[in-house]
Design a protein around this motif. Structure first.
Motif, PDB file in Angstrom:
ATOM      1  N   ASP A   1      -3.063  13.421   9.500  1.00  0.00           N
ATOM      2  CA  ASP A   1      -3.637  14.963   9.431  1.00  0.00           C
ATOM      3  C   ASP A   1      -4.962  14.978   8.805  1.00  0.00           C
ATOM      4  OD1 ASP A   1      -3.972  17.657   9.200  1.00  0.00           O
ATOM      5  OD2 ASP A   1      -2.492  17.839   7.353  1.00  0.00           O
ATOM      6  N   GLU A   2      -6.046  15.565   9.422  1.00  0.00           N
ATOM      7  CA  GLU A   2      -7.284  15.641   9.143  1.00  0.00           C
ATOM      8  C   GLU A   2      -8.002  16.575   8.223  1.00  0.00           C
ATOM      9  OE1 GLU A   2      -9.761  13.351  10.732  1.00  0.00           O
ATOM     10  OE2 GLU A   2      -7.914  12.391  11.879  1.00  0.00           O
ATOM     11  N   SER A   3      -7.030  17.406   7.443  1.00  0.00           N
ATOM     12  CA  SER A   3      -7.272  18.350   6.534  1.00  0.00           C
ATOM     13  C   SER A   3      -8.125  17.551   5.601  1.00  0.00           C
ATOM     14  CB  SER A   3      -6.159  19.105   5.991  1.00  0.00           C
ATOM     15  OG  SER A   3      -5.258  18.079   5.282  1.00  0.00           O
ATOM     16  N   ALA A   4      -8.869  18.549   4.824  1.00  0.00           N
ATOM     17  CA  ALA A   4      -9.766  17.994   3.694  1.00  0.00           C
ATOM     18  C   ALA A   4      -9.305  17.930   2.356  1.00  0.00           C
ATOM     19  CB  ALA A   4     -11.107  19.010   3.683  1.00  0.00           C
ATOM     20  N   THR A   5      -8.074  17.775   1.976  1.00  0.00           N
ATOM     21  CA  THR A   5      -7.431  17.710   0.669  1.00  0.00           C
ATOM     22  C   THR A   5      -7.595  16.219   0.300  1.00  0.00           C
ATOM     23  OG1 THR A   5      -5.324  17.040   1.570  1.00  0.00           O
ATOM     24  CG2 THR A   5      -5.696  19.227   1.211  1.00  0.00           C
ATOM     25  N   ARG A   6      -7.487  16.284  -0.993  1.00  0.00           N
ATOM     26  CA  ARG A   6      -8.045  14.722  -1.587  1.00  0.00           C
ATOM     27  C   ARG A   6      -6.543  14.008  -1.555  1.00  0.00           C
ATOM     28  NH1 ARG A   6     -12.495  13.880  -3.670  1.00  0.00           N
ATOM     29  NH2 ARG A   6     -12.243  12.251  -5.123  1.00  0.00           N
ATOM     30  N   ARG A   7      -6.647  12.500  -1.126  1.00  0.00           N
ATOM     31  CA  ARG A   7      -5.778  11.841  -1.039  1.00  0.00           C
ATOM     32  C   ARG A   7      -5.871  10.697  -1.609  1.00  0.00           C
ATOM     33  NH1 ARG A   7      -6.212  13.122   4.830  1.00  0.00           N
ATOM     34  NH2 ARG A   7      -4.987  15.162   5.238  1.00  0.00           N
ATOM     35  N   PHE A   8      -4.907   9.551  -1.802  1.00  0.00           N
ATOM     36  CA  PHE A   8      -5.061   8.476  -2.656  1.00  0.00           C
ATOM     37  C   PHE A   8      -4.236   7.415  -1.731  1.00  0.00           C
ATOM     38  CE2 PHE A   8      -1.294   9.846  -4.558  1.00  0.00           C
ATOM     39  CZ  PHE A   8      -0.430   8.851  -4.556  1.00  0.00           C
ATOM     40  N   ALA A   9      -4.808   5.934  -2.005  1.00  0.00           N
ATOM     41  CA  ALA A   9      -3.936   4.787  -1.451  1.00  0.00           C
ATOM     42  C   ALA A   9      -3.837   3.835  -2.868  1.00  0.00           C
ATOM     43  CB  ALA A   9      -4.729   4.367  -0.408  1.00  0.00           C
ATOM     44  N   LYS A  10      -2.681   3.572  -3.217  1.00  0.00           N
ATOM     45  CA  LYS A  10      -2.433   2.886  -4.081  1.00  0.00           C
ATOM     46  C   LYS A  10      -2.153   1.340  -3.524  1.00  0.00           C
ATOM     47  CE  LYS A  10       0.740   1.875  -8.054  1.00  0.00           C
ATOM     48  NZ  LYS A  10       1.706   2.144  -8.633  1.00  0.00           N
TER      49      LYS A  10
ATOM     50  N   VAL B   1       0.858  -1.235   0.170  1.00  0.00           N
ATOM     51  CA  VAL B   1       0.036   0.101   0.038  1.00  0.00           C
ATOM     52  C   VAL B   1       0.869   1.252   0.010  1.00  0.00           C
ATOM     53  CG1 VAL B   1      -1.800   1.022   1.176  1.00  0.00           C
ATOM     54  CG2 VAL B   1      -1.720  -1.289   1.387  1.00  0.00           C
ATOM     55  N   ILE B   2       0.611   2.135  -0.894  1.00  0.00           N
ATOM     56  CA  ILE B   2       1.345   3.345  -0.999  1.00  0.00           C
ATOM     57  C   ILE B   2       0.587   4.437  -0.851  1.00  0.00           C
ATOM     58  CG2 ILE B   2       2.948   4.772  -2.512  1.00  0.00           C
ATOM     59  CD1 ILE B   2       3.638   2.069  -4.002  1.00  0.00           C
ATOM     60  N   LEU B   3       0.662   5.516   0.041  1.00  0.00           N
ATOM     61  CA  LEU B   3      -0.165   6.521   0.476  1.00  0.00           C
ATOM     62  C   LEU B   3       0.431   7.639   0.041  1.00  0.00           C
ATOM     63  CD1 LEU B   3      -1.015   5.579   3.984  1.00  0.00           C
ATOM     64  CD2 LEU B   3      -2.232   4.745   2.043  1.00  0.00           C
ATOM     65  N   SER B   4      -0.480   8.752  -0.296  1.00  0.00           N
ATOM     66  CA  SER B   4      -0.021  10.287  -0.652  1.00  0.00           C
ATOM     67  C   SER B   4       0.307  10.957   0.566  1.00  0.00           C
ATOM     68  CB  SER B   4      -1.061  10.631  -1.481  1.00  0.00           C
ATOM     69  OG  SER B   4      -2.252  10.748  -0.638  1.00  0.00           O
ATOM     70  N   ASP B   5       0.020  10.579   1.604  1.00  0.00           N
ATOM     71  CA  ASP B   5       0.274  11.362   3.107  1.00  0.00           C
ATOM     72  C   ASP B   5       0.534  10.222   4.198  1.00  0.00           C
ATOM     73  OD1 ASP B   5       0.608  13.513   4.713  1.00  0.00           O
ATOM     74  OD2 ASP B   5      -1.475  14.042   4.433  1.00  0.00           O
ATOM     75  N   ARG B   6       0.700  10.891   5.327  1.00  0.00           N
ATOM     76  CA  ARG B   6       0.970   9.929   6.444  1.00  0.00           C
ATOM     77  C   ARG B   6      -0.323   9.577   7.027  1.00  0.00           C
ATOM     78  NH1 ARG B   6       5.216  12.446  10.357  1.00  0.00           N
ATOM     79  NH2 ARG B   6       4.784  10.624  11.507  1.00  0.00           N
ATOM     80  N   ALA B   7      -0.242   8.137   7.606  1.00  0.00           N
ATOM     81  CA  ALA B   7      -1.538   7.829   8.258  1.00  0.00           C
ATOM     82  C   ALA B   7      -1.241   7.190   9.427  1.00  0.00           C
ATOM     83  CB  ALA B   7      -2.015   6.663   7.306  1.00  0.00           C
ATOM     84  N   LYS B   8      -2.395   7.304  10.156  1.00  0.00           N
ATOM     85  CA  LYS B   8      -2.062   6.844  11.768  1.00  0.00           C
ATOM     86  C   LYS B   8      -2.439   5.389  11.610  1.00  0.00           C
ATOM     87  CE  LYS B   8      -5.476  10.028  13.450  1.00  0.00           C
ATOM     88  NZ  LYS B   8      -6.798   9.972  14.086  1.00  0.00           N
ATOM     89  N   SER B   9      -3.147   4.498  10.821  1.00  0.00           N
ATOM     90  CA  SER B   9      -3.224   3.152  10.315  1.00  0.00           C
ATOM     91  C   SER B   9      -3.959   2.725   9.237  1.00  0.00           C
ATOM     92  CB  SER B   9      -3.994   2.625  11.797  1.00  0.00           C
ATOM     93  OG  SER B   9      -5.492   2.936  11.358  1.00  0.00           O
ATOM     94  N   VAL B  10      -3.290   1.681   8.790  1.00  0.00           N
ATOM     95  CA  VAL B  10      -3.920   1.101   7.664  1.00  0.00           C
ATOM     96  C   VAL B  10      -4.243  -0.355   7.682  1.00  0.00           C
ATOM     97  CG1 VAL B  10      -3.473   0.499   5.093  1.00  0.00           C
ATOM     98  CG2 VAL B  10      -2.174   2.779   6.085  1.00  0.00           C
ATOM     99  N   LYS B  11      -5.342  -0.601   7.561  1.00  0.00           N
ATOM    100  CA  LYS B  11      -6.046  -2.071   7.802  1.00  0.00           C
ATOM    101  C   LYS B  11      -6.516  -2.531   6.437  1.00  0.00           C
ATOM    102  CE  LYS B  11      -8.002  -0.847  12.181  1.00  0.00           C
ATOM    103  NZ  LYS B  11      -9.390  -0.732  12.864  1.00  0.00           N
TER     104      LYS B  11
END
Length: 151
Positions: free
Chosen positions: A113-122, A64-74
């Motif tokens: 980060d809880e901001s409202a920008t668009r993000r993706f998870a590949k 899983v490749i994320l566009s931003d840092r995450a707390k958790s990925v399930k």
């Protein structure tokens, strides 16, 4: 020269148009209406699975490749789930057992980060004996979605 039938014709045309609109409205009501009787659909129960039967699984490597840092990925694939912790670079990898019965893979990403920008998870899935599967999840907030695997 004065023609008496022309003087009243706008009024007659107005009544004719209103009458035709009412007739066409009745036709539309008849076409789009419920038609009287409604038929209740029967309840179809899913075939029951033997709880003692083993679940057939496909072992797979996931990334899983994320566009931003995450707390958790399930990740959940029917035969269990895999939870990744916080990662600074947003690149996660591991192994997962995918149930052959459902072939659905769910993903949940809680962003740091809880901001409202668009993000993706590949998501990249490399299952044994299958072609590599890649899918990109795109969301305004947290990602909570699923994908059907083509195996």
């Amino acid at each position: 020269m004065h023609i008496s039938c022309v003087r009243g014709s706008p009024l007659i045309r107005t009544f004719l148009v209103l009458g035709l609109l009412c007739i066409s409205a009745l036709g539309f009501v008849k076409l789009t209406g419920s038609g009287g009787k409604t038929v209740e659909a029967g309840v179809v129960e899913a075939p029951k699975r033997n709880p003692n039967a083993p679940i057939e699984v496909i072992p797979a490597k996931v990334r899983v490749i994320l566009s931003d840092r995450a707390k958790s990925v399930k990740l959940f694939a029917g035969a269990g789930y895999y939870q990744f912790g916080e990662n600074a670079d947003g690149d996660y990898s591991g192994e997962l057992k995918i149930a052959k019965e459902g072939l659905l893979l769910e993903i949940q990403v809680d962003w740091l980060d809880e901001s409202a920008t668009r993000r993706f998870a590949k998501l990249v899935v490399e299952a044994e004996g299958q072609e590599t599967f890649t899918h990109v999840f795109d969301a305004q907030g947290d990602v909570d979605d699923f994908v059907e695997l083509p195996f």
